[in-house]
Scaffold this motif. Structure first.
Motif, PDB file in Angstrom:
ATOM      1  N   UNK A  59     -15.935  11.240  24.232  1.00  0.00           N
ATOM      2  CA  UNK A  59     -17.208  11.946  24.161  1.00  0.00           C
ATOM      3  C   UNK A  59     -18.231  11.105  23.411  1.00  0.00           C
ATOM      4  N   UNK A  60     -19.453  11.060  23.955  1.00  0.00           N
ATOM      5  CA  UNK A  60     -20.537  10.326  23.278  1.00  0.00           C
ATOM      6  C   UNK A  60     -21.231  11.286  22.313  1.00  0.00           C
ATOM      7  N   UNK A  61     -20.899  11.144  21.024  1.00  0.00           N
ATOM      8  CA  UNK A  61     -21.431  12.066  20.026  1.00  0.00           C
ATOM      9  C   UNK A  61     -21.900  11.383  18.752  1.00  0.00           C
ATOM     10  N   UNK A  62     -21.702  10.059  18.634  1.00  0.00           N
ATOM     11  CA  UNK A  62     -22.036   9.360  17.394  1.00  0.00           C
ATOM     12  C   UNK A  62     -23.476   8.852  17.410  1.00  0.00           C
ATOM     13  N   UNK A  63     -24.147   9.006  16.288  1.00  0.00           N
ATOM     14  CA  UNK A  63     -25.513   8.502  16.120  1.00  0.00           C
ATOM     15  C   UNK A  63     -25.476   7.152  15.410  1.00  0.00           C
ATOM     16  N   UNK A  64     -26.657   6.550  15.269  1.00  0.00           N
ATOM     17  CA  UNK A  64     -26.772   5.292  14.529  1.00  0.00           C
ATOM     18  C   UNK A  64     -26.263   5.479  13.104  1.00  0.00           C
ATOM     19  N   UNK A  65     -26.642   6.608  12.481  1.00  0.00           N
ATOM     20  CA  UNK A  65     -26.192   6.875  11.112  1.00  0.00           C
ATOM     21  C   UNK A  65     -24.681   6.951  11.032  1.00  0.00           C
ATOM     22  N   UNK A  66     -24.052   7.600  12.011  1.00  0.00           N
ATOM     23  CA  UNK A  66     -22.593   7.723  12.015  1.00  0.00           C
ATOM     24  C   UNK A  66     -21.926   6.354  12.082  1.00  0.00           C
ATOM     25  N   UNK A  67     -22.472   5.479  12.903  1.00  0.00           N
ATOM     26  CA  UNK A  67     -21.905   4.133  13.018  1.00  0.00           C
ATOM     27  C   UNK A  67     -21.988   3.388  11.693  1.00  0.00           C
TER      28      UNK A  67
END
Length: 447
Positions: free
Chosen positions: A2-10
Motif C-alpha cells: 500500500x502506498x501510504x508513506x509521506x516524505x516525513x515518514x521516509x
C-alpha cells in the motif's frame, strides 16, 4: 504493497535507523584518532557519504522498487551481480537491527540490573516486530514520537552545552574541533573518517520503501539526500560542542583507550551534570530499539524483493494487508537470535558490528557500479551525464573501497566468506535462471 508513506515518514525511518545521537558511542575514538578535529571528521564524512546518497537518488528514480541495491544492481549490472549485491546487503539490513537491539538491551540492563539484558533485548524485538506487522504507517507514527523524543534530548544537550560554554568557557580552543587540539594531520582525519562513515549506515534504508510512498520515486530521492544532510549537521554540531566540553585532550584519550568509549558521557558529567548523562542514556536505549524497528522493516522488504525475484523462497514474497509479514518474521527471528547470541558474549557487539559494516560497504560499491552500468552501458552514451552518472559514482566507489581497505582484518575475512557463500548459492540456483525472463525496471523516467 500500500502506498501510504509521506516524505516525513521516509525521513523519520531514515533518522530512526541512523539515530540522531549516533556519535555518542564513538566520539572518544574519533577524537583520539583525529587529534581533536572530530567535528571536521564528521564534515568530511558527510561529504563522503553524500556520493553514496547521490547514487541512491539516481537509481531510485529509474528503479522505484523495494529491494534497494538488489533491485538497482539487477537493473544496472544484471541478475547475478544483483543477487550478490542483495546477498551482501543482507549482512547490513538483517544484522544492523541485531546490533541496535543488543545496544538497547545493554542500556536497559544498566538502568534496571535486576532484569537480564537478553530479556530486554527479546522484549524490544517483540514490541517492534508487532508494530512492523501491524503496518508501515502505524510503525511510522510510533517512530515519529520516539524520534521527537530523541531530538528533544539532543536539543537539551545542545542548549545545556552552550550555557556552560558561555558561563565557564571552553576546555579547548574554540576552533580545535575543526583544526585539532594538537598537531593537525590530514592522514589522521582521513583515518577517523573511515570509522565515522559507519555512523551513517541506515539512511539507505529509505529507498526500500519505494513501493509504499505516495507521490512517486522523486520523493524518495529527496528524502535520502535530505536525511543524510540533516544527520550530518546534527553530528557536526554535537561533536563540536562536546569536544569543547571535554575535560581531557585528544592525546590523553589516545594514550588511554579504555576511556574512549565513555568520553562523551565523561564530558557531559564534568560540565553539565549526571542528570544529562542519565537522560542521554535513556534516550539511547529507547532510540536503539526503534532504530531496530526501522532496520527490521527495511530487512523485510529486501527479503521480500529477493523472494519476488525467485532468489529466495517464494513464501517470503507474500503480503498480507499490504505488509510482507513472512519476510518480516524471518528478519525478526534472525535478528533476535543474533542479538541474544551476542548478548551472551563479551565480544558479541564487536563481532556483529564488523559483519554489518563490511556487508553495507560492499553493497555500496555495487550500487555505484550500477549507476554506471545503467546509464552508461545499458542506456547508451546519449543518456549519460558525465558528472552525475560517471564522476560521482566513481568517486563514491573509490571512497567506499578505501573504507573497506581500512576495515578490521576480521571484518574483511567475514565479508569474503559471506561472498563465497553467495557465489555457491548462485551456482545452486543456476538451473532456475533459464526459467526466468530478463526483468526490466518499471517506471523508467530517464533519471
Amino acid at each position: 504493497m500500500k502506498r501510504s508513506l509521506s516524505f516525513r515518514d521516509l525521513v523519520v525511518y531514515g533518522l530512526l535507523f541512523i539515530a540522531p545521537m549516533a556519535p555518542v558511542g564513538v566520539f572518544g575514538t574519533l577524537d583520539a584518532k583525529s587529534h581533536g578535529a572530530v567535528a571536521l571528521v564528521y564534515l568530511v564524512a558527510t561529504v563522503a557519504m553524500g556520493f553514496t546518497a547521490f547514487s541512491y537518488a539516481q537509481m531510485v528514480r529509474v528503479v522505484p522498487q523495494a529491494g534497494s541495491v538488489f533491485a538497482y544492481a539487477r537493473a544496472g549490472l544484471g541478475r547475478k551481480p544483483g543477487f550478490i549485491a542483495g546477498w551482501m546487503a543482507m549482512l547490513d539490513y538483517v544484522l544492523i537491527p541485531a546490533v541496535a537491539y543488543l545496544f538497547s538491551g545493554i542500556a536497559m540492563n544498566s538502568l534496571v540490573p535486576s532484569v537480564s539484558r537478553w530479556v530486554w533485548t527479546a522484549l524490544a524485538v517483540v514490541i517492534t516486530t508487532a508494530l512492523n506487522l501491524w503496518g508501515v504507517r502505524a510503525a511510522a507514527r510510533v517512530g515519529f514520537a520516539v524520534l521527537a523524543m530523541e531530538i528533544v534530548v539532543l536539543v537539551v544537550f545542545a542548549v545545556s552545552a552552550v550555557v556552560v560554554l558561555v558561563r565557564d568557557g571552553a576546555q579547548r580552543d574554540w576552533l580545535s574541533p575543526l583544526t585539532g587540539d594538537g598537531t593537525f594531520a590530514v592522514s589522521a582525519v582521513l583515518g577517523a573518517v573511515s570509522v565515522a562513515v559507519l555512523s551513517y549506515l541506515g539512511f539507505d534504508a529509505i529507498v526500500s520503501f519505494a513501493e509504499e510512498v505516495t507521490g512517486g520515486s522523486a520523493k524518495v530521492a529527496r528524502a535520502v539526500l535530505f536525511c543524510l544532510g540533516l544527520v550530518g549537521v546534527l553530528f557536526i554540531i554535537q561533536t563540536y560542542l562536546v569536544a569543547l566540553l571535554a575535560p581531557v585532550s585528544s592525546a590523553h584519550l589516545a594514550s588511554h583507550p579504555v576511556e574512549q568509549g565513555t568520553a562523551f558521557y565523561d564530558a557531559v558529567d564534568a560540565s553539565v551534570g549526571s542528570w544529562l548523562h542519565d537522560l542521554v542514556a535513556v534516550s539511547k536505549a529507547i532510540g536503539a530499539a526503534f532504530a531496530a524497528l526501522a532496520g527490521q522493516a527495511a530487512a523485510g522488504r529486501l527479503l521480500f524483493a529477493m523472494a519476488r525475484a525467485r532468489r529466495l523462497p517464494n513464501a517470503l514474497s507474500r503480503t498480507y494487508s499490504g505488509v510482507p509479514r513472512p519476510a518480516l518474521l524471518l528478519a525478526a527471528v534472525i535478528t533476535c537470535a543474533a542479538a541474544i547470541w551476542a548478548s551472551s558474549r563479551d565480544d558479541g557487539m564487536d563481532h556483529l558490528v564488523s559483519v554489518v559494516n563490511i556487508g553495507a560497504l560492499s553493497a555500496f560499491v555495487l550500487l555505484h557500479a550500477s549507476v554506471v552500468g545503467w546509464f552508461a552501458v545499458r542506456r547508451g552514451a546519449g543518456a549519460v551525464s558525465w558528472w552525475r552518472h560517471l564522476l560521482m559514482p566513481v568517486i563514491g566507489a573509490a571512497i567506499t573501497i578505501a573504507v573497506i581497505v581500512e576495515a578490521a582484518g576480521s571484518a574483511q575475512v567475514v565479508g569474503a566468506i559471506w561472498l563465497v557463500i553467495g557465489f555457491v548459492v548462485l551456482v545452486v540456483q543456476r538451473g532456475h535462471d533459464d526459467l526466468m525472463d530478463e526483468e526490466q525496471p518499471t517506471g523508467a523516467t530517464g533519471g
